[in-house]
Scaffold this motif. Structure first.
Motif, PDB file in Angstrom:
ATOM      1  N   GLN A  93       0.849  -1.191   0.000  1.00  0.00           N
ATOM      2  CA  GLN A  93       0.000   0.000   0.000  1.00  0.00           C
ATOM      3  C   GLN A  93       0.886   1.244   0.000  1.00  0.00           C
ATOM      4  O   GLN A  93       1.952   1.253   0.620  1.00  0.00           O
ATOM      5  CB  GLN A  93      -0.873   0.048   1.266  1.00  0.00           C
ATOM      6  CG  GLN A  93      -1.959  -1.000   1.320  1.00  0.00           C
ATOM      7  CD  GLN A  93      -2.844  -0.902   2.562  1.00  0.00           C
ATOM      8  OE1 GLN A  93      -3.299  -1.926   3.074  1.00  0.00           O
ATOM      9  NE2 GLN A  93      -3.093   0.312   3.063  1.00  0.00           N
ATOM     10  N   SER A 149      -8.291  -8.814  -2.294  1.00  0.00           N
ATOM     11  CA  SER A 149      -8.649  -8.089  -1.070  1.00  0.00           C
ATOM     12  C   SER A 149     -10.151  -7.852  -1.122  1.00  0.00           C
ATOM     13  O   SER A 149     -10.748  -7.840  -2.217  1.00  0.00           O
ATOM     14  CB  SER A 149      -7.928  -6.740  -1.050  1.00  0.00           C
ATOM     15  OG  SER A 149      -8.533  -5.857  -0.109  1.00  0.00           O
ATOM     16  N   HIS A 151     -11.156  -5.174  -1.027  1.00  0.00           N
ATOM     17  CA  HIS A 151     -11.204  -3.935  -1.808  1.00  0.00           C
ATOM     18  C   HIS A 151     -11.189  -4.170  -3.312  1.00  0.00           C
ATOM     19  O   HIS A 151     -11.051  -3.220  -4.083  1.00  0.00           O
ATOM     20  CB  HIS A 151     -10.094  -2.978  -1.358  1.00  0.00           C
ATOM     21  CG  HIS A 151     -10.278  -2.589   0.070  1.00  0.00           C
ATOM     22  ND1 HIS A 151     -11.381  -1.891   0.502  1.00  0.00           N
ATOM     23  CD2 HIS A 151      -9.554  -2.877   1.180  1.00  0.00           C
ATOM     24  CE1 HIS A 151     -11.307  -1.737   1.821  1.00  0.00           C
ATOM     25  NE2 HIS A 151     -10.216  -2.337   2.255  1.00  0.00           N
ATOM     26  N   TYR A 162      -4.570   1.386  -4.396  1.00  0.00           N
ATOM     27  CA  TYR A 162      -4.699   0.011  -3.892  1.00  0.00           C
ATOM     28  C   TYR A 162      -6.026  -0.619  -4.347  1.00  0.00           C
ATOM     29  O   TYR A 162      -6.053  -1.744  -4.867  1.00  0.00           O
ATOM     30  CB  TYR A 162      -4.607   0.031  -2.361  1.00  0.00           C
ATOM     31  CG  TYR A 162      -4.617  -1.340  -1.728  1.00  0.00           C
ATOM     32  CD1 TYR A 162      -3.443  -2.081  -1.622  1.00  0.00           C
ATOM     33  CD2 TYR A 162      -5.790  -1.894  -1.234  1.00  0.00           C
ATOM     34  CE1 TYR A 162      -3.445  -3.343  -1.043  1.00  0.00           C
ATOM     35  CE2 TYR A 162      -5.805  -3.153  -0.649  1.00  0.00           C
ATOM     36  CZ  TYR A 162      -4.617  -3.871  -0.550  1.00  0.00           C
ATOM     37  OH  TYR A 162      -4.638  -5.117   0.024  1.00  0.00           O
ATOM     38  N   ASN A 200      -1.312  -3.313   7.776  1.00  0.00           N
ATOM     39  CA  ASN A 200      -2.413  -2.513   8.328  1.00  0.00           C
ATOM     40  C   ASN A 200      -2.271  -2.294   9.829  1.00  0.00           C
ATOM     41  O   ASN A 200      -3.262  -2.133  10.539  1.00  0.00           O
ATOM     42  CB  ASN A 200      -3.760  -3.170   8.009  1.00  0.00           C
ATOM     43  CG  ASN A 200      -3.855  -4.567   8.596  1.00  0.00           C
ATOM     44  OD1 ASN A 200      -2.896  -5.063   9.185  1.00  0.00           O
ATOM     45  ND2 ASN A 200      -5.000  -5.193   8.460  1.00  0.00           N
TER      46      ASN A 200
HETATM   47  C1  BGC Z   1      -5.674  -3.975   3.269  1.00  0.00           C
HETATM   48  C2  BGC Z   1      -5.669  -3.684   4.757  1.00  0.00           C
HETATM   49  C3  BGC Z   1      -7.085  -3.448   5.244  1.00  0.00           C
HETATM   50  C4  BGC Z   1      -8.029  -4.556   4.771  1.00  0.00           C
HETATM   51  C5  BGC Z   1      -9.481  -4.278   5.135  1.00  0.00           C
HETATM   52  C6  BGC Z   1      -6.629  -5.090   2.997  1.00  0.00           C
HETATM   53  O1  BGC Z   1      -6.609  -5.443   1.657  1.00  0.00           O
HETATM   54  O2  BGC Z   1      -4.366  -4.272   2.838  1.00  0.00           O
HETATM   55  O3  BGC Z   1      -4.870  -2.549   5.035  1.00  0.00           O
HETATM   56  O4  BGC Z   1      -7.096  -3.419   6.672  1.00  0.00           O
HETATM   57  O5  BGC Z   1      -7.924  -4.705   3.380  1.00  0.00           O
HETATM   58  O6  BGC Z   1      -9.890  -2.965   4.855  1.00  0.00           O
END
Ligand code: BGC
Length: 264
Positions: A93, A149, A151, A162, A200
């Motif tokens: 990140q 992720s 995300h 990211y 994180n």
């Molecule tokens: C990130 C973390 C984050 C998590 C949930 C991950 O993909 O690298 O930094 O805490 O997603 O949001």
């Protein structure tokens, strides 16, 4: 479960990659522990894996550099004979709000998190295709597991580089799964939620941060790297031979829109 299989895990000297490399070794695979910095940490992972009576070796390579990825996969095939499992895990990140984000921050995250997975997938696939299925080893000619992720699905303010990289990983994974399935190559992804790792630390280190974070996790605990390792081992094994092009979310329910548990 993975006896006789050869696995390459990128970014395997810390966090999720480390737990995954160890988990694969525990399941019987020989493992190459890729790292880009901190050889000592990588060697510790190697020693731990060797404790399971399997082979392991550390290999330094920056997954965003084409020549280094080619050399690493060639080197692994020479040393270990072949490759059966790729865990494309290396990721990082570089957080900033949009107007503060430099092109270098954007590019670095895309280069490692997305291009790095592309390069590793391309190179191992050449070996999968060359070798084909060896039924005594696995029903598949190869398995690629992309570390994504939550995300890839959940937008994330302040992290556009990211989140975009992981959105890209989703479409890359699905496209490769579709393209390679006829050759008996299985491509899938694991999408971790909040796992307690160095990436994180600020989200779980202080009691206040932890309280905020747990509000986003219905299952009410932060994940451990082993939670992800178990998912990867499962996806890599023949027990999941019919799982193709899927993302396994391992997130304690983070993707269940927890804000709607009471509202809406
Ligand atoms: C990130 C973390 C984050 C998590 C949930 C991950 O993909 O690298 O930094 O805490 O997603 O949001």
């Amino acid at each position: 479960m993975l006896k006789g299989q050869k696995a390459l895990v990128t970014g395997a000297n810390s966090g999720i990659g480390r737990a995954t490399a160890i988990g694969l070794g525990r399941a019987g695979a020989d493992v190459v522990v890729n790292y880009v910095a901190d050889r000592d940490a990588a060697e510790q992972v190697v020693d731990e894996i060797k404790g399971f009576g399997v082979r392991a070796a550390a290999y330094e390579a920056d997954v965003s550099q084409e020549d280094q990825v080619i050399a690493m996969v060639d080197g692994m095939v020479q040393e270990f004979g072949t490759i059966d499992i790729l865990v494309a895990n290396a990721g990082l990140q570089r957080d900033a709000r949009l107007t503060d984000m430099t092109l270098a921050q954007w590019q670095k995250v895309l280069d490692v998190n997305l291009t790095g997975q592309f390069l590793c997938a391309r190179e191992v696939t050449k070996e999968f295709l060359r070798r084909g299925v060896v039924p005594e080893v696995s029903r598949a000619a190869g398995k690629i597991i992309c570390m994504s992720s939550v995300h890839q699905l959940i937008p994330w303010a302040g992290h556009v580089n990211y989140a975009s990289s992981k959105g890209g990983v989703l479409m890359m994974m699905q496209t490769l799964a579709q393209e390679l399935a006829p050759q008996r190559i299985r491509v899938n992804a694991v999408a971790p939620g909040a796992i307690r790792t160095p990436i994180n630390r600020s989200a779980w280190e202080t009691p206040e941060a932890r309280k905020d974070l747990l509000r986003l996790i219905p299952y009410d605990r932060i994940g451990d790297p082993d939670d992800i390792a178990y998912a990867v081992v499962g996806l890599a094994s023949d027990l999941m031979d019919y799982v193709v092009g899927t993302t396994l979310y391992v997130d304690g329910g983070m993707t269940l829109f927890p804000g709607f548990a009471t509202g809406g």
